[in-house]
Design a protein around this motif. Structure first.
Motif, PDB file in Angstrom:
ATOM      1  N   CYS A 148     -37.469  15.734 -24.434  1.00  0.00           N
ATOM      2  CA  CYS A 148     -38.049  16.105 -23.095  1.00  0.00           C
ATOM      3  C   CYS A 148     -38.809  15.145 -22.383  1.00  0.00           C
ATOM      4  O   CYS A 148     -38.830  14.950 -21.187  1.00  0.00           O
ATOM      5  CB  CYS A 148     -39.001  17.493 -23.179  1.00  0.00           C
ATOM      6  N   ASP A 149     -39.526  14.350 -23.100  1.00  0.00           N
ATOM      7  CA  ASP A 149     -40.421  13.162 -22.398  1.00  0.00           C
ATOM      8  C   ASP A 149     -39.253  12.066 -21.959  1.00  0.00           C
ATOM      9  O   ASP A 149     -39.513  11.506 -20.938  1.00  0.00           O
ATOM     10  CB  ASP A 149     -41.215  12.522 -23.549  1.00  0.00           C
ATOM     11  N   TRP A 150     -38.071  11.778 -22.733  1.00  0.00           N
ATOM     12  CA  TRP A 150     -36.979  10.859 -22.366  1.00  0.00           C
ATOM     13  C   TRP A 150     -36.468  11.525 -21.127  1.00  0.00           C
ATOM     14  O   TRP A 150     -36.174  10.619 -19.965  1.00  0.00           O
ATOM     15  CB  TRP A 150     -36.041  10.723 -23.309  1.00  0.00           C
TER      16      TRP A 150
ATOM     17  N   HIS B 247     -42.986  22.201 -21.273  1.00  0.00           N
ATOM     18  CA  HIS B 247     -42.875  20.837 -20.849  1.00  0.00           C
ATOM     19  C   HIS B 247     -42.582  20.681 -19.343  1.00  0.00           C
ATOM     20  O   HIS B 247     -41.838  21.344 -18.828  1.00  0.00           O
ATOM     21  CB  HIS B 247     -41.753  20.137 -21.583  1.00  0.00           C
TER      22      HIS B 247
ATOM     23  N   GLU C 198     -40.288  14.980 -27.952  1.00  0.00           N
ATOM     24  CA  GLU C 198     -39.687  13.616 -27.666  1.00  0.00           C
ATOM     25  C   GLU C 198     -38.539  13.522 -26.638  1.00  0.00           C
ATOM     26  O   GLU C 198     -38.402  12.581 -25.778  1.00  0.00           O
ATOM     27  CB  GLU C 198     -39.608  12.765 -28.713  1.00  0.00           C
TER      28      GLU C 198
ATOM     29  N   TRP D 224     -40.850  18.629 -17.592  1.00  0.00           N
ATOM     30  CA  TRP D 224     -39.731  18.193 -17.179  1.00  0.00           C
ATOM     31  C   TRP D 224     -38.915  19.572 -17.204  1.00  0.00           C
ATOM     32  O   TRP D 224     -38.182  19.618 -16.066  1.00  0.00           O
ATOM     33  CB  TRP D 224     -38.888  17.562 -18.411  1.00  0.00           C
TER      34      TRP D 224
ATOM     35  N   ALA E 113     -37.745  13.578 -18.927  1.00  0.00           N
ATOM     36  CA  ALA E 113     -38.628  13.521 -17.694  1.00  0.00           C
ATOM     37  C   ALA E 113     -38.582  11.868 -17.287  1.00  0.00           C
ATOM     38  O   ALA E 113     -38.555  11.628 -16.043  1.00  0.00           O
ATOM     39  CB  ALA E 113     -40.005  13.740 -18.108  1.00  0.00           C
TER      40      ALA E 113
END
Length: 301
Positions: free
Chosen positions: A96-98, A158, A94, A160, A100
């Motif tokens: 890593c999603d942020w 990921h 999560e 990112w 990105a």
């Protein structure tokens, strides 16, 4: 404890210092790393700094006390995720999603995002340009993510991390002798961490060699009078290409210096200025755990 002939440290005194002045997070990190603890309490402690967007704020970076999610907070969350390895957590994915979502078009992170609540925040955080990528913060965040990725396939794969790695390699290729001490140190640290999966990173370590003094000491421009990047800031872990920048005796002396830095109260200090009374203590707790981690990683504990 330590090898014969080396400076020793007192783990009991360090635990007492953290009980006296440390955050719950750093006490739980110490418990996990040096006192038989488990990952769950550490992850619960860092969760207190998490925002609903998947990022981290709330002073997890002690001199950035904004509640907002920030790259500086992401760095310290990733340190915790590296601590718990080989255990993994979905919070890393999560985050890593942020990251990105926070990444700029060129693949880098801004030094900081806008800070709407700047009370007790260092001016270099509160005044950062959110539209400009920073190699300094991107490199150290990505370096720590590579350590997490060694145990967590979700982070390793990921997009990112691949994008940040590409940005860092390109930006480091363009560095020259004018680089700020922290930017240079974190660039080397990134190359050391990334070389495991990107062998071309080791070649860039050689490119940076002329800019790194043999003693590893670079004064931090704009920092405290005695604030320096030191050999273990460039190459904290043994076995990677960054260690080739320093003679073995330089590393041994720096480890002796680190061990000797334990204070009478059991904790370590930092050589930079803090921007709030809370940050002074929080940095000491963080530094105490990090010092012990470095000493253990280098065979001193």
């Amino acid at each position: 404890m330590g090898k014969a002939g080396t400076v020793t440290v007192d783990l009991t005194a360090a635990a007492d210092f953290l009980a006296t002045a440390g955050r719950v997070l750093d006490r739980r990190r110490f418990e996990l790393l040096f006192s038989g603890g488990t990952p769950e309490p550490v992850l619960a402690a860092v969760d207190g700094y998490r925002n609903a967007d998947g990022g981290y704020g709330w002073g997890l970076e002690p001199d950035l006390r904004s509640a907002t999610s920030q790259p500086g907070g992401a760095l310290h969350a990733l340190e915790v995720f590296a601590d718990v390895a080989p255990a993994t957590t979905g919070r890393a994915l999560e985050l890593c999603d942020w990251l990105a979502a926070a990444t700029l078009p060129d693949g880098g992170l801004p030094f900081a995002l806008p800070v709407p609540d700047p009370a007790a925040c260092a001016p270099f955080w509160a005044g950062a340009d959110p539209t400009r990528s920073s190699l300094q913060i991107t490199a150290v965040v990505a370096a720590t993510a590579h350590l997490v990725a060694a145990a967590d396939p979700a982070v390793a794969g990921h997009p990112w991390l691949a994008r940040a790695t590409g940005y860092c390699l390109d930006a480091i290729s363009a560095l020259d002798g004018s680089a700020h001490a922290m930017e240079l140190a974190f660039a080397v640290r990134f190359l050391d961490a990334a070389a495991v999966v990107r062998p071309d990173a080791a070649d860039l370590v050689e490119r940076l060699r002329p800019h790194v003094p043999e003693d590893g000491l670079l004064h931090v421009a704009g920092g405290a009078p005695d604030e320096h990047m030191r050999p273990l800031d460039f190459a904290p872990l043994p076995g990677g290409p960054a260690r080739s920048l320093f003679a073995p005796a330089v590393v041994v002396a720096e480890l002796d210096r680190l061990a000797a830095g334990q204070q009478a109260d059991g904790g370590w200090t930092v050589d930079f200025d803090s921007w709030s009374p809370a940050a002074v203590l929080e940095w000491r707790g963080h530094r105490t755990v990090q010092a012990l981690l470095l000493l253990r990683a280098n065979g001193r504990l």
